[in-house]
Design an enzyme around this catalytic site. Structure first.
Site, PDB file in Angstrom:
ATOM      1  CB  CYS A  18      -0.928  -0.010   1.232  1.00  0.00           C
ATOM      2  SG  CYS A  18      -0.539   0.896   2.690  1.00  0.00           S
ATOM      3  CB  CYS A  47      -0.067   8.840   0.856  1.00  0.00           C
ATOM      4  SG  CYS A  47      -1.199   8.211   2.070  1.00  0.00           S
ATOM      5  CB  CYS A  91      -2.250   6.678   7.284  1.00  0.00           C
ATOM      6  SG  CYS A  91      -2.586   6.297   5.566  1.00  0.00           S
TER       7      CYS A  91
END
Lengths: 112, 395
Positions: A18, A47, A91
Site C-alpha cells: 500500500c 502518502c 495510515c
C-alpha cells in the site's frame, strides 16, 4: 522529522504494497522514577496522510510516559488531525503501531 | 511565472475548455433548444448542429460522418463497444483479447463479461508498456470475437502498435476496438488505414465539455447495417443509429465538434511544439534529480505525456507538495481510491509496488507555456529532496 541519531529504540512498521513504511525513533529518560519519551522523530515513505499521522504521533507522544504512550490509539491520532477519510484510517494505524513497536523494543532491550 | 497563477500540468486527466468552444456551447444552450428528432424547424436546426459536429469529428479520424455516434462519455463508448460486440457475437465465440494496461473503462466491462462466461485474455506488455503483436496473433482462437487494445496509455503515454494490431484483427476476421480517449486529437489517427472497427473518444480531453463522448462504428452509417456486428446496451428511442437512445446533448456535442475542428487545425503545429516541451521537461527533470527515471517509451509516446519514477518517495506526497507550490500533476498511485494496490499499469511494466507508488504523471497541453515548464523544473528538485530526507527507504 528525520533520523534521530542517538535513539534508544526504533519502531518499524509498514506495508510496501500500500506504499507506506514508517520508522519511529524514541529517546527515553527517567524522571522521578517514570520513564518518559524525551525525544521522538519519524521517517515515513508514504502518502500525505501517512506522513501527517507520523508527524502527529511524534507531537502527541513527546514528553509522555511510556505507559501513557502505549495507550495512544489510532483514533487519537486521527482525531488530533481533525479526522481522516475512511480509506486513510490505516495510515493512523501505521503511526500508532510504529510508536508501540519502538516502546516494546526499548523495553525488551532494558530487560535483556 | 507569476506567483499567483496556478500551473496546470494534468491535461491527461482533463483539459480546460477552449474559449472558442465555450462560445459555441453557450450559443447553443441559448438558441438551439429544439429536439434533433423533431420534424419542426427548431428540431431541424438542432439536427443540423449534430450533423456539423459529426462531420468535424469524423474528419479528425478520416471516418464517414454517419459512422460516428454520440455518447455521454468515453467510458460509455467503451462499454457499448465491448458489451455490445460480446452480446451480439456470443454465438460465434466467447473469447475477448485485451491488454493488461487498459483504462478501467475497458478492463472492468471485460471483467464483468468474464462473470457471464466470456473468456478474456489480458495480454502482457513489455517494460515500455507495448503490446507484442506476435503474442496477440498467438492468442487468437476460433472463439475470438473481439480485440480491444488502447491507442495510447493514459498513465505512461505509450502508443501501441495499432497498425499491426488492426492488420492482425482484419486477417483473422476479429472485430477491433480501440480506446483512443488519450490519443484522439493529439496524434494523427486514420481509422481506415489502421483497420479500426470501433474507436472511443471523449470531448473533455480535447478542450471540449465534460459529459460528451463518441464511438466510431465502422459501416454502421447505412440502415441495413445497423446492429450487424454490435448490439446496443441501453434501450429506448431510435437515436444515434439505434445504438444509443436518449435525446442528444446538443450544446455539448456542438462543443465537441468545435473542439475537434480546432484540434485538426492545430495538430501539425501542436504535436511538434508539445514534443519539444515534453522532451525538455523529461531531460531536465532526469538530469537534475538522482535516482529518477522515465516510465513508458522514450519515443513511442504521446506528445503531451511524461511519467517519472522517483525512487524512495511516494507519489501522493509529491502531488500534495506540488499543489502547495501551485502546480497540478497526477500520480499513478491508487492510494486515494478504496483499493490500496499500486497502479495496474505500472505493475504491468514491471515496477515493484514501492517504485510504482513513487510515480508522477506530468501531462501538458495547448495552453502550456515554456515558462510553466521552467516553473515546474525549478520546483520539483527541492520537493523530492525534502521527501527523501524523511524517507526510511532511502539507500
Amino acid at each position: 522529522m528525520g533520523e534521530l541519531k542517538d535513539a534508544d529504540a526504533v519502531g518499524e512498521t509498514g506495508n510496501p504494497v500500500c506504499g507506506d513504511i514508517s520508522y519511529i525513533y524514541i529517546k527515553v529518560k527517567e524522571v522521578d522514577g517514570v520513564e518518559i519519551i524525551d525525544d521522538i522523530s519519524f521517517q515515513t515513505f508514504g502518502c500525505g496522510a501517512a506522513i501527517a499521522t507520523s508527524s502527529m504521533i511524534t507531537e502527541l507522544a513527546k514528553g509522555m510516559s511510556l505507559d501513557d504512550a502505549m495507550k495512544i490509539k489510532r483514533e487519537d491520532v486521527a482525531e488530533a488531525l481533525s479526522g481522516l477519510p475512511p480509506q486513510k484510517m490505516h495510515c493512523s494505524n501505521l503511526a500508532a503501531d510504529g510508536l508501540h513497536n519502538a516502546i516494546k523494543i526499548y523495553r525488551e532491550k532494558r530487560e535483556a | 511565472m507569476n506567483s499567483s497563477e496556478y500551473v496546470y500540468l494534468d491535461y491527461a486527466a482533463t483539459t480546460p475548455m477552449d474559449p472558442q468552444v465555450i462560445d459555441v456551447v453557450e450559443k447553443h444552450f441559448k438558441n438551439t433548444y429544439g429536439n434533433p428528432s423533431s420534424l419542426h424547424s427548431a428540431g431541424q436546426k438542432a439536427a443540423k448542429v449534430l450533423y456539423n459536429a459529426r462531420t468535424s469529428i469524423a474528419s479528425l479520424i478520416n471516418a464517414d460522418r454517419k459512422d460516428i455516434i454520440f455518447t455521454s462519455s468515453g467510458t460509455e463508448a467503451d462499454n457499448i463497444a465491448i458489451q455490445g460486440v460480446a452480446h451480439k457475437n456470443k454465438d460465434r465465440g466467447n473469447h475477448i483479447i485485451t491488454s493488461s494496461i487498459e483504462h478501467h473503462a475497458v478492463e472492468n466491462p471485460c471483467k464483468f463479461l468474464m462473470k457471464q462466461g466470456f473468456d478474456v485474455t489480458f495480454l502482457p506488455v513489455d517494460k515500455f508498456g507495448l503490446v507484442d503483436p506476435i503474442k496477440l496473433q498467438e492468442e487468437i482462437t476460433n472463439e475470438t470475437i473481439l480485440i480491444s487494445i488502447m491507442f495510447a496509455n493514459n498513465e505512461i503515454g505509450t502508443i501501441e502498435p495499432i497498425n499491426d494490431i488492426g492488420e492482425i484483427a482484419k486477417d483473422n476476421d476479429v472485430i477491433f476496438h480501440t480506446d483512443a480517449v488519450q490519443a484522439f486529437g493529439k496524434i494523427p489517427i486514420d481509422v481506415k488505414e489502421l483497420n479500426i472497427d470501433l474507436l472511443s473518444a471523449s470531448a473533455h480531453k480535447i478542450y471540449g465539455p465534460k459529459g460528451v463522448g463518441m464511438l466510431y462504428m465502422k459501416n454502421q452509417g447505412i440502415r441495413q447495417n445497423w446492429g450487424k456486428y454490435i448490439d446496443p446496451i441501453m434501450f429506448g428511442g431510435g437515436h444515434e443509429r439505434n445504438m444509443r437512445p436518449s435525446t442528444e446533448n446538443v450544446p455539448g456535442i456542438a462543443g465537441f465538434g468545435k473542439a475537434a475542428e480546432i484540434c485538426e487545425e492545430e495538430l501539425p503545429i501542436e504535436i511538434n511544439r508539445q514534443i519539444k516541451l515534453r522532451d525538455r521537461l523529461i531531460k531536465t527533470t532526469l538530469d537534475s534529480i538522482d535516482d529518477s527515471y522515465l516510465n513508458g517509451h522514450p519515443k513511442k509516446r504521446l506528445p503531451n505525456n511524461a511519467n517519472f519514477g522517483f525512487k524512495y518517495v511516494e507519489g501522493e506526497s509529491i502531488l500534495l507538495d506540488l499543489d502547495s507550490g501551485k502546480i497540478a500533476a497526477s500520480t499513478g498511485s491508487a492510494c486515494s481510491s478504496a483499493s490500496l494496490e499500486p497502479s495496474h499499469v505500472l505493475s504491468a511494466i514491471g515496477l515493484t509496488p514501492q517504485d510504482a507508488h513513487g510515480s508522477l504523471r506530468v501531462s501538458i497541453g495547448r495552453f502550456t507555456t515554456e515558462e510553466e515548464i521552467d516553473y515546474f523544473l525549478e520546483k520539483i528538485p527541492p520537493i523530492i529532496e525534502r521527501l527523501r530526507e524523511i524517507s526510511p527507504v532511502r539507500k
